[in-house]
Structure formats: structure tokens, C-alpha cells
Design an enzyme around this catalytic site. Sequence first.
Site, PDB file in Angstrom:
ATOM      1  N   CYS A 262      27.648  66.599  45.069  1.00  0.00           N
ATOM      2  CA  CYS A 262      27.152  66.639  46.447  1.00  0.00           C
ATOM      3  C   CYS A 262      27.230  65.211  46.939  1.00  0.00           C
ATOM      4  O   CYS A 262      26.442  64.365  46.512  1.00  0.00           O
ATOM      5  CB  CYS A 262      25.724  67.156  46.551  1.00  0.00           C
TER       6      CYS A 262
ATOM      7  N   CYS B 215      23.851  64.273  49.600  1.00  0.00           N
ATOM      8  CA  CYS B 215      22.548  63.963  48.993  1.00  0.00           C
ATOM      9  C   CYS B 215      22.637  64.430  47.559  1.00  0.00           C
ATOM     10  O   CYS B 215      23.274  63.783  46.753  1.00  0.00           O
ATOM     11  CB  CYS B 215      21.401  64.590  49.762  1.00  0.00           C
ATOM     12  N   SER B 216      22.055  65.548  47.230  1.00  0.00           N
ATOM     13  CA  SER B 216      22.213  66.075  45.880  1.00  0.00           C
ATOM     14  C   SER B 216      21.962  67.561  45.869  1.00  0.00           C
ATOM     15  O   SER B 216      21.223  68.063  45.041  1.00  0.00           O
ATOM     16  CB  SER B 216      21.274  65.370  44.905  1.00  0.00           C
ATOM     17  N   CYS B 217      22.605  68.279  46.782  1.00  0.00           N
ATOM     18  CA  CYS B 217      22.491  69.737  46.771  1.00  0.00           C
ATOM     19  C   CYS B 217      22.970  70.226  45.413  1.00  0.00           C
ATOM     20  O   CYS B 217      23.947  69.711  44.873  1.00  0.00           O
ATOM     21  CB  CYS B 217      23.356  70.348  47.868  1.00  0.00           C
TER      22      CYS B 217
END
Lengths: 127, 215
Positions: free
Chosen positions: B112, B115-117
Site C-alpha cells: 500500500c 498508507c498501509s491498507c
Amino acid sequence: MNHADVDLSALPDIPVRDDSPVFREPWEARAFAMAVKLNEAGVFEWGEWVRTLGAEIRAAQANGDPDLGQTYYLHWLAALEKIVTDKQVTARERLLARKDAWDRAAKATPHGEPIELGRDGTPVAPA
Amino acid sequence: MSHSYDHAIGHNHETSELTDTELRVRALESILVEKGYVDPAALDELIETYETRVGPRNGAHVVAKAWSDEDFANWLFEDATAAISSLGYIGRQGEHMVALRNTPEKHNIVVCTLCSCYPWTVLGLPPVWYKSAPYRSKAVRDPRGVLHDFGVELPEETEICVWDSTAEVRYLVIPRRPEGTDGWSEEDLARLITRDSMIGTGLALSPGELQEVAE
């Protein structure tokens, strides 16, 4: 993207061996859970959350955070404060006033006892 | 060194001290609770779920079932959201799941960049490296280099596809089933399936590697 322009050696290593627990400190878990619950309560869409968090991460990088994953929940918390004030759930001054109230309460609480708002005897402003 | 450290701690024992970050979190939580947006008990329950019950074992169950049951595999590649929720793993943000099949010709990696999906329901919360800027940028620019960092070397002719997660779409990599596992039960197969193999930065363990891990 022009791949030739990218100097990959300038990047820090991927912290592949860092297998920290899911939450490294209790506050990280609280911040995580609050965002999930506010989304479930309909305060914001998940897409809005992702954009807000992404913007906080980019801002932190621009301010010199090497962003190696350990500061992730700090960005998460900053995004949470931003989105609740943007959505007028509360205001920044109220968050700051409440933060001071917790600080006074902590300092008036003997070590080892649970910290409760108002412990110092000063009235606590409403939420 | 240790003496002065003990000394400093000793002084702080008189009253409590919260860090700036802890104060911010408490301020936010107490306001949200008072305004009725969150319930502290519900926060506790959610945290406990992610600390103990939701993790890569869920994804391993999905992959092992896909390896063993062709009908399930077909359903998974057609409609991963429905196939995965049929096993009881249901997304909180209404996100759409996509299963990516690794083959000898094509290896998939998930990242991702924004962000950090991450597919929480099947993998739990992301590891530190997944959230790090070096991974997020290098996965896109040099996926083969990323695999090398994780100790994975694939043949030159294997194409590497990088998938960028979003708030709406989360990916689960279905690694290749290792050789020498014919006739294995789903439970035994699931033990070969690591978290990294479902992100694409690793491969499923071979029966021999599983034995080494166990020893």
C-alpha cells in the site's frame, strides 16, 4: 515513473526482521480501535480515513521522519485528531484542554494508582 | 549506568507521569466516550480481537481450502469477498477482496503505497516492515530487489506483478502449493502457509522447511 532516475541504494533497508507485536504500546491499540469505531459509527468513510492518514504520513516524511514503520501509530493518532476536528466531533482547543487535565491528574496521582480525571481537584472542562 | 537509571526511576515513583502521546490518546478517548461516540468496553473487545483472534491463520485457512477444494478456489478467484466471508471472515470497512493466484509464470506482491491498507480480516494487522517507507517505495520500483531482501529468488522468466491496495480493494496472495503435499489435510496444509507468502514477499514452506521450523 522513470525507473532509471531512482537511486534505490539511497533508501534505508526494509526492516524485514522487525517482528514487533501488533501493538507495541497500549496507546497504539486505543488509537487504532477509536478510528475503527468512529468509522463504524458513521463519523467518516474509510476512504476519507485513508486519505487523511496518507496525508499525515507524507507530512511526517517531509518533516524528516524516516518512516520505518515504528512511527506508524503516531501518524495514525495525528490523523485521528485531524479527522475528529474536521468533522467537528470536538475542537482542537478542547483536545488540548483535556490533555492538560489528564496531565494534572497524572501528576496528582500516586504511582501505581489508576489515574482519574479531576484527581488534582481542578474542574474538568466538558468534552 | 544501571545505577543512575534506577535512581531516575525511583524519583518518578512518587507520582504518575504520562507521555505526551499517552496524554493525547487519553484526551481523545475521554472526549469521545463522554460524547457517546465510543464505548471503552467495545474498544477493549476490538483490541483483544486483533491481538489474539484475527491473524494470518485466517488467511492460511482460506489458502489451504483453495488448494484442496477446486470449487472453492474457482469461487475465490471470481468473488473473493463472498468466498472469504463464507468462512466467517468479514471485513469491517466493507472493502472488496481480490485473491491473486501465484503461478510459475506470475508472482504477485501486495503493497500500500499511500498508507498501509491491508486485508485485516485474513491477515490481522500489518507487520512493521509493511508500514515502512522503504518497503512502500521499493516494492513498486524494484519488486525483484524486495524479494531478494526477503530471501526469495525467482526465475528470470517469472513475471512479478505489484498490486497497490486502496481503501476499497484489499488483496490476498494465494501462494503456489508446494510439491510433496498430495493428500495432505487442510489443517496440515495451513501450517505451510506463512503470513509473508500471502503478501507475496515469501513462498509457502516446503514440507522439509516446515520440519526445520518445528525443530
